[in-house]
Design an enzyme around this catalytic site. Structure first.
Site, PDB file in Angstrom:
ATOM      1  N   GLU A 124       0.744  -1.154  -0.058  1.00  0.00           N
ATOM      2  CA  GLU A 124      -0.023  -0.032  -0.041  1.00  0.00           C
ATOM      3  C   GLU A 124       0.701   1.321   0.098  1.00  0.00           C
ATOM      4  OE1 GLU A 124      -4.038  -0.783   2.313  1.00  0.00           O
ATOM      5  OE2 GLU A 124      -2.774  -1.649   3.332  1.00  0.00           O
ATOM      6  N   GLU A 145      -4.550  -9.332   3.287  1.00  0.00           N
ATOM      7  CA  GLU A 145      -5.151  -9.055   4.543  1.00  0.00           C
ATOM      8  C   GLU A 145      -6.634  -9.756   4.959  1.00  0.00           C
ATOM      9  OE1 GLU A 145      -2.811  -5.154   3.890  1.00  0.00           O
ATOM     10  OE2 GLU A 145      -3.774  -6.777   2.740  1.00  0.00           O
TER      11      GLU A 145
END
Length: 695
Positions: A124, A145
């Protein structure tokens, strides 16, 4: 919140380029590990970026770049810090701090030089940069995730679909994690996640990446940025195709995929501020959930306990295994032969009763090797070596030189006793004799042998190549040398092992058959198949009870159920309906070889109902019945000393039965539902272990 881990260091280097100076920030993990981002590391990166932004504004530097060290860019948030967060404010603070870093990078002329693996929050950070260049060796690249009970909450759900389009983004965020799929650098380039790929190798990549940065700054290269938000229909379609699947996972106790899908759905029209605020809320909710803590507990078991089995003797006691024999040449035996010949790199000889069976065993081996070649996992030369290592014979004397012999014959105690007795007269005094039985008594198999101390259970799961667990089973007579050798073989075969004392069904089959027995028992008492089929969905199991019964095989399921009832008692119930299905050659699902999606036959009710109750259980009643039975069985496993610690039961169910990480295996689920205390008077795990810490 105080961090429990060593922080990642952030160093800043000024790199002169043709168009000006570049501020290069390098993330370096502690003790040679990949960089992770706990509270202190996030603060250090935030501070370094704030200083770099001020230098950009003053004209001192023209751009900022972020890279990693060694073979890692960054491995994301430090899950050990996440696992001890006790307050909403801690979770929200981490989410917001990550977004501050992402927002700063998006405001700057920024570059990600992805030199190696980039996972979760690490990827990210790369997504937040305006431009991304990756090493050809950079892998894995992933946002895992949702498989851990989180969402990509530092901009991943907002930025990725806008960058690569909703379909590709949802493959990365929703589809890939449960399959443990990741991206290579080339795959990331193909979908537009990175803008360029440069030659690997630390020096080559740095030089090439910096030259590419200089060209971008000079305007010679202008990476394309298509507007994926313009196609509302494509966005809606990508989301809609996954709604049913994530809803089912949420029903099974895994809300993270559904939360991620909602975030991606909203990202098309949301502002950055709105998107990041929604990610903050989702991440806070999920971090402060028992499901996440259970998932992190199970994830830790598979990474730590699985590598160092509790109860295993010292590795120094293991005897070298230079030649392996296998009794039997059936499908299971041939799978074992390929696995051990490939991983241990030793000769393996299968022995069966006649030439036809021996030839069929070699044909099974050839088919497996061919599949490995077709999938690209085995080069031609290695395939030829593997074929040469595996032989088949009908002569028991051909196993005489073996250091280890594994029996994989018909699941009948008398047959196994007989082949071990015959074998003992052939092999040397130091040869370890192992059985791959799934439920029979290893102790009884060794009865009558001159050297019962060399007999050990080595229970691999089917399919052998894919299933990561081995139950290593010790009898009262098994020597430390035999036991240590079995653990060494499991480790050499790249499997995770748990230590078991000899008991019917060991761990995995004892628990699974108890579950299936309760479902079958409810059917005999008048519960409908439809109610029983949906009853266990809240447990989030990899497949329903009827798909599992068909996968195991009705005849095998009946055999093991009968064996466990004989040895453990009537809590493993009789099922005349199952016996009738076996006698008539019937199956539970429409598909003979079922998957989790296989439909259950609509006419199954006609086989059951042998002892109907006036008010049979509905779906909720069946779930409670199964929960209570599982709590009792786990308690008895511990009470009987089959395993020393409930964590080994959890590890066994995750690795041997595919039970979901978000449940933590079995004990955290039973604790969370209150079943453990209702049945046994106490939790299996203390509060705060696999659950939120109590205030």
């Amino acid at each position: 919140m105080t961090s429990t881990t060593q922080p990642t260091t952030v160093t800043v280097e000024d790199v002169p380029l043709a168009g000006g100076t570049l501020a290069l920030l390098t993330l370096t993990g502690a003790d040679g590990r990949p960089a992770t981002l706990g509270p202190r590391s996030i603060a250090a990166l935030d501070e370094a970026l704030a200083a770099a932004a001020e230098r950009v504004r003053s004209g001192e530097v023209v751009a900022v770049a972020v890279t990693g060290s060694g073979q890692a860019f960054a491995a994301g948030a430090d899950l050990r810090d996440v696992s001890v967060m006790a307050h909403d404010d801690d979770a929200r603070g981490v989410a917001q701090a990550g977004h501050r870093i992402v927002a700063t990078l998006r405001e700057l002329p920024s570059f990600a030089l992805v030199n190696g693996l980039a996972l979760g929050g690490g990827l990210e950070i790369a997504l937040a940069c305006r431009y991304r260049v990756a090493s050809t060796d950079a892998a894995p690249l992933a946002l895992p995730e949702t498989s851990l009970g989180l969402v990509p909450g530092w901009g991943g759900c907002y930025l990725l679909p806008r960058l690569v389009g909703p379909e590709a983004a949802l493959q990365v965020i929703i589809d890939n994690p449960p399959r443990q799929r990741t991206l290579s650098a080339q795959q990331a380039l193909d979908i537009g996640l990175v803008d360029a790929v440069q030659r690997g190798g630390e020096a080559d990549f740095r030089d090439g990446a910096l030259a590419w940065v200089a060209e971008v700054l000079a305007g010679a290269i202008a990476p394309a940025r298509p507007d994926h938000t313009a196609d509302a229909a494509a966005w809606d379609d990508a989301v809609a195709t996954r709604r049913a699947a994530v809803a089912l996972r949420a029903e099974g106790g895994a809300p993270a995929p559904q939360r991620a899908l909602e975030l991606v759905a909203a990202a098309r029209t949301a502002t950055q501020e709105e998107g990041f605020a929604a990610e903050d809320a989702a991440l806070t909710d999920l971090i402060m959930s028992d499901q996440l803590r259970a998932g992190l507990y199970a994830f830790d078991l598979t990474r730590r306990r699985a590598r160092r089995p509790e109860g295993a003797p010292s590795e120094e006691l293991a005897r070298p295994v230079r030649r392996v024999g296998i009794l039997g040449a059936g499908l299971m035996a041939s799978q074992l032969a390929v696995l051990l010949a490939r991983t241990l790199r030793v000769p393996v000889t299968m022995r069966d009763l006649d030439d036809e069976r021996a030839a069929a065993g070699l044909a099974h081996v050839e088919a497996q090797v061919a599949r490995l070649q077709r999938s690209g996992r085995l080069a031609e030369a290695k395939a030829a070596e593997l074929r040469q290592r595996v032989t088949a014979t009908t002569d028991l004397a051909d196993l005489a030189g073996s250091d280890l012999v594994i029996e994989a014959v018909f699941e009948d105690l008398g047959v196994k006793q007989r082949v071990f007795a015959e074998l003992e007269a052939v092999v040397g005094p130091d040869c370890v004799l192992a059985t791959n039985t799934s439920a029979l008594s290893v102790t009884a198999m060794a009865d009558g042998l001159a050297h019962p101390e060399r007999v050990v259970g080595l229970h691999f799961f089917n399919p052998v190549a894919q299933m990561p667990l081995v139950e290593v089973v010790r009898t009262p007579h098994t020597s430390d040398t035999a036991y240590a050798t079995a653990f060494a073989v499991a480790a050499g075969a790249r499997k995770s092992a748990i230590a078991c004392q000899d008991a019917p069904g060991f761990v995995v089959n004892r628990v699974l058959v108890r579950l299936l027995g309760e479902v079958l028992g409810a059917l005999e008492e008048g519960t409908t198949v439809a109610d029983a089929d949906r009853a266990l969905r809240p447990m989030g199991l990899p497949m329903g009870p009827f798909q599992l019964l068909q996968l195991v095989g009705p005849a095998v399921a009946m055999h093991v159920l009968d064996e466990l009832r004989r040895t453990l008692g009537d809590r493993y119930p009789q099922s005349p309906g199952l016996a009738r299905m076996v006698a008539e050659g019937e199956r539970f699902t429409v598909d003979e070889r079922p998957s989790a999606a296989s439909a259950v036959r609509e006419d199954l009710d006609r086989f059951f109902g042998s002892r109907p109750l006036p008010e049979p259980l509905d779906a909720d009643g069946v779930l409670r019945r199964v929960q209570r039975a599982l709590a009792e069985e786990v308690h008895l496993l511990l009470q009987d000393g089959v395993v020393a610690d409930v964590r080994d039961v959890d590890l066994a169910m995750v690795l041997g039965a595919g039970w979901p990480l978000h449940n933590g295996g079995i004990a955290p689920y039973l604790d969370r539902t209150g079943t453990s205390e209702a049945v046994t008077g106490r939790r299996f795990l203390p509060p705060g272990v696999a659950s939120l810490p109590h205030p």
